[in-house]
Every structure is written in structure tokens, then in C-alpha cells.
Design a protein around this motif. Sequence first.
Motif, mmCIF file in Angstrom:
data_model
loop_
_atom_site.group_PDB
_atom_site.id
_atom_site.type_symbol
_atom_site.label_atom_id
_atom_site.label_comp_id
_atom_site.label_asym_id
_atom_site.label_seq_id
_atom_site.Cartn_x
_atom_site.Cartn_y
_atom_site.Cartn_z
ATOM 1 N N ASP A 159 -3.094 3.904 5.092
ATOM 2 C CA ASP A 159 -4.501 4.204 5.328
ATOM 3 C C ASP A 159 -5.155 3.023 6.038
ATOM 4 O O ASP A 159 -4.551 1.951 6.209
ATOM 5 C CB ASP A 159 -5.212 4.489 4.000
ATOM 6 N N ARG A 201 1.858 6.435 1.640
ATOM 7 C CA ARG A 201 1.277 6.664 2.968
ATOM 8 C C ARG A 201 0.590 5.380 3.414
ATOM 9 O O ARG A 201 0.522 4.409 2.655
ATOM 10 C CB ARG A 201 0.250 7.800 2.920
ATOM 11 N N TRP A 221 0.844 -1.206 0.000
ATOM 12 C CA TRP A 221 0.000 0.000 0.000
ATOM 13 C C TRP A 221 0.876 1.252 0.000
ATOM 14 O O TRP A 221 0.635 2.199 -0.767
ATOM 15 C CB TRP A 221 -0.911 -0.023 1.219
#
Length: 309
Positions: free
Chosen positions: A184, A182, A176
Amino acid sequence: MRQAAGRVADATGNWVDSLAPSWSRPYLRLARLDRPIGSWLLLLPCWWSSALAAIAAGWRVPNLWHIALFFIGAFAMRGAGCTWNDIVDRDLDGAVERTRSRPIPSGQVSVTQAALFLIAQSLVGLAVLLTFNGFTVALGIASLAIVAIYPFMKRITYWPQIALGLAFSWGALMGWAGMFGRLDIPALLLYAGSIAWVIGYDTIYAHQDREDDALIGIKSTALLFGARTKPMLVLFYGAALVLIGAAGFTAGSGLIFALGLVAFAAHLAWQIARLDIADPDNFLAVFKSDRDAGLILFAGLVLQAALAR
């Protein structure tokens, strides 16, 4: 039965023993390339995460470059982790029937040679990591703290499988992060679900050493759970399914992912039903089948991305 010279007791009959040059065999055994199941189990959360990120981003396929990099990185870093584990555990390994034939306690390599090999494998992993964005590089480096402490956890807690879960599930964050730079909620849920899955399958794996571990004072969930292993597997595998399902649906997955999750659940249920903790051949085979379980889930995620409207 006496093992052929240099072979590791629980990894005979593989390509390392039969095909690799003799000088390379101790190093390939340190890296566990004679039994790559652990590398697959480290790799699969990376692939899940890449596929989940593709779904969230609306891509039809995961980033294939990342898929290839994770494959190389997982094998390199699993090898490095096992080499580190063998350096730390060399005295303990010498006291356990299954592990006393490993390269360091059996004298196939010295600690210095193993340490140099550890550095070489780590450099391969670093080279792979540096191809990603800065956030992912930092995230990958952060995982080394967990890898470093893992070998010591079985000396102090009956839950070393949690530490292994934290380390082996790190890839659920990496795919991811590699896509978005980033983290999440879907990635964090996937990470938590993968940890529960790892605790389950490594409990199965730990049963093969439970008698020796009890004698030398090593702790594990296999010893902690004992005859309650199956109900505890229901608990941890159930948690894995709930959390991974939540990860998929919060990332925008639909029916195809749900079908893949059902197939994954069926495989985990089959494992629990088949498991016989009194039969070493049985629980080792059940443990190894987790690669198939992970590939089933990955297929569901890939198909969800490919066929989503």
C-alpha cells in the motif's frame, strides 16, 4: 602498517580475528560478520516496515516473530550479497588498497569455495523467506534481480548508490507485505524514503575509496559530488525525512512518531555537520552512526504503536 595474516585491512580488532576458529575466518569475512554495520543497515528498513504495519493494523507491538525472522534473514542475505559482490569484484578488489586483503583476492578462499558459501547463505535466507505469506515470498525473490546487477553498476554509472538503495531498502516493503499480504501507499513511501537515506549514507561510505576508484575507473556518487557532498546529503536526507514522514502519517501515526522523526532528523543533521570528507576516520565513523539513526526511527515507530490511543 602491515596487517596480521589473513585480516582484512579495514576490519581489524573484531571478534572474527580474535575468537573465531581459524578455518572459519575467511568465510565469516566474506559474509562481513567482522563488520556487521551493513547487516544492520539492511535490517532496519525491515523493522521500520514491521512497526509501520503494526501502527496501520492497530497492534500495540510489531509482529515479534517477523522481527526475529528479519534479523536472521538480513544477516544471511547481506552475507550472500557481499559474497556475490566479492566474486564479481575480485579483480577490482585486488587493485584497491582497502579491499586487496579480502578473502578472494588475498587467496584465503577460492572462487569455487566462495560460490558454495554463497549458496549456503542463500538457502538460509530462503528458509526464512518461506515462512511468510505467498505474496511476501514472491516479493523477496524479486529483490534478487537488483542484488545480482548491483556489483556491475559502478562500472557504468556514477549512481551505483541508487542500485544499492533499491536493494538495501527492499525490507521497507517486506514488513508491510508480511503483515497484509499486499503493498500500500505507506510501504511505497517508506521504500522511497529509505532509498534516499541509503544514497546519502553510502555516498559517505564511498569516500574512503574515491582515490583508488578514480585510478581504476570505478564510479560513485562520492566522486560525482566531491566537494558538494554536504549539500547533496542535505538534499537526499531531506527527501528521506519527507517521504518517511509521509509514510508514517498515511499509516495513521501521530505525535509520538513525529517526535521520533524529529530525533532521526537531528541525527542526520549532526552527521552532515560533523562530516569531514578529508578525514577517513571521520567519514567512516559518521557512516557507522547510521545504525543509531535507524534505531532512533524504529524506536519512534514502536512507541507510536505502543502508546497510540
